[in-house]
Design an enzyme around this catalytic site. Structure first.
Site, PDB file in Angstrom:
ATOM      1  N   GLU A   1      83.277  77.680  49.194  1.00 20.07           N
ATOM      2  CA  GLU A   1      83.386  78.122  50.592  1.00 20.07           C
ATOM      3  C   GLU A   1      83.163  77.010  51.609  1.00 20.07           C
ATOM      4  O   GLU A   1      82.330  77.138  52.512  1.00 20.07           O
ATOM      5  CB  GLU A   1      82.415  79.292  50.844  1.00 20.07           C
ATOM      6  CG  GLU A   1      82.673  80.465  49.908  1.00 20.07           C
ATOM      7  CD  GLU A   1      81.699  81.629  50.092  1.00 20.07           C
ATOM      8  OE1 GLU A   1      80.909  81.602  51.050  1.00 20.07           O
ATOM      9  OE2 GLU A   1      81.750  82.555  49.270  1.00 20.07           O
TER      10      GLU A   1
ATOM     11  N   GLU B   1      85.900  86.454  41.357  1.00 19.28           N
ATOM     12  CA  GLU B   1      84.841  87.409  41.737  1.00 19.28           C
ATOM     13  C   GLU B   1      85.462  88.765  42.080  1.00 19.28           C
ATOM     14  O   GLU B   1      85.101  89.407  43.071  1.00 19.28           O
ATOM     15  CB  GLU B   1      84.050  86.871  42.940  1.00 19.28           C
ATOM     16  CG  GLU B   1      83.461  85.496  42.718  1.00 19.28           C
ATOM     17  CD  GLU B   1      82.723  84.931  43.932  1.00 19.28           C
ATOM     18  OE1 GLU B   1      82.372  85.700  44.850  1.00 19.28           O
ATOM     19  OE2 GLU B   1      82.492  83.714  43.956  1.00 19.28           O
TER      20      GLU B   1
END
Ligand code: 9MR
Length: 363
Positions: free
Chosen positions: A170, A277
């Site tokens: 991220e 995920e």
């Protein structure tokens, strides 16, 4: 009075007849289900790992893999695991040169013992920067040296046991695709991503190294920034092997065409692709208080669709699909959004949801 008696006695006859026919019905069909059948769950005929041509994984926690119910299900269904939070820096890195390995070792050992691939997650993530960074007094060069030591200590410890790492997680802002203004960016500058990949590669040249993020699924600016970063690393000979789409999606968003566009853009880099995920929010508008059959069917279809999409990748780019948890009631989404949610493949009693059937059939 007579009319009343007649009505009563004919009502009684009807009740007796109804009772008799019910008794006959049950006598003839002793296997008839008692109570409404729950069409949201089913009895599986095959497993994810049995059907999948690529690894299928789940996020795990050390306190759960201790329990046989979890361990058995993981061994039966999954061929890859990712630590949900216990291999992040805030759990391992206690202070400069100080490490706590208990939980991460337990997870890696579980994978090794059961011949399940372990995907390491994540070496650098701003959200898991240890709290003591706030009072760290070293200069930027010392901080950078400390990050190199941290990465190389962790990767070396698990060399030959952890197959792959999310090296950086991220790193880009939503909407703009600018570098996220993290402590890593502030102290090491924009080239910190390349450095982290290089350090990890030095520690374990056989480990596959991933950049992992959310938003590339639907955010054009972020996706463009990620693709440019990957192409830049490749052009400079920096070892990057994969990209992880986190895939925290809703049952009705993003659209399949948007997801296809996203996957095609990252596929073109030639890197391995991980749906890293995956979970599917079923109640993003908070319009449900219980999981309905209609929504369960939509979820089954959504899982089938996602797997079918993933299979459009060439085999050599299929790193695998990892679910972000096992049971609905333990998903991070419950606390994060505060709505009732049913995002995963198993209910709170480990029963197989039809979402599992959708995924298996898509494989
Ligand atoms: O699901 C994870 C949750 O249990 C942890 O408390 C949290 C912080 O470590 O991280 C969650 O997982 C995140 C993942 O590591 C990175 N992408 C977003 C996930 C959800 O926040």
């Amino acid at each position: 009075m007579e009319k009343i008696q007649q009505r009563q006695s004919s009502g009684g006859a009807v009740r007796v007849a109804a009772l008799l026919s019910l008794m006959v019905l049950f006598a003839c069909k002793p296997e008839a289900p008692v109570g409404p059948e729950d069409k949201k769950i089913y009895t599986p005929v095959s497993t994810l790992r049995g059907e999948a041509p690529f690894p299928v994984g789940t996020a795990v926690q050390s306190g759960r893999i201790d329990q046989s119910s979890y361990a058995n299900l993981i061994n039966k269904e999954f061929s890859s695991i990712t630590a949900e939070y216990e291999m992040k820096q805030d759990v391992i890195h206690m202070g400069p040169g100080s490490y706590e390995w208990g939980s991460s070792d337990a997870i890696v050992d579980f994978g090794v013992k059961n011949s399940i691939r372990v995907h390491g997650h994540a070496l650098l993530w701003h959200s898991s920067a240890p709290a003591w960074f706030d009072t760290y007094s070293g200069d930027n060069a010392a901080f950078e040296q400390m990050m190199k030591t941290y990465i190389q200590t962790v990767v070396t410890r698990y060399k030959g046991k952890v197959a792959s790492w999310d090296v950086v997680n991220e790193a880009f802002e939503d909407g703009s695709g600018a570098y996220r203004n993290t402590i890593y960016y502030q102290k090491m500058g924009p080239d910190y991503i390349a450095k982290c990949f290089q350090w990890a590669h030095e520690a374990d040249p056989d480990a596959l190294l991933f950049y992992n993020d959310y938003g590339a699924e639907y955010d054009n600016s972020k996706r463009k920034a990620i693709v440019e970063m990957i192409e830049d690393l490749k052009a400079r000979g920096i070892p990057i092997h994969g990209f992880g789409f986190q895939m925290h999606i809703n049952y009705n968003w993003p659209s399949l065409s948007e997801l296809t566009k996203a996957l095609d853009a990252l596929k073109a880099t030639g890197l391995k692709i991980h749906f890293s995920e995956l979970d599917v929010r079923m109640n993003p508008a908070n319009d449900l208080t219980s999981f309905t059959e209609a929504r369960a069917l939509a979820q089954e279809e959504r899982y089938r669709e996602i797997v079918t999409l993933y299979k459009t990748l060439p085999a050599e780019q299929q790193f695998g699909i990892t679910l972000w948890g096992i049971k609905d009631n333990e998903s991070w989404l419950l606390n994060f959004w505060g709505n009732p949610e049913w995002p995963l493949l198993f209910d709170s009693d480990f029963r197989y949801k039809i979402a599992h059937r959708g995924m298996v059939e898509g494989l």
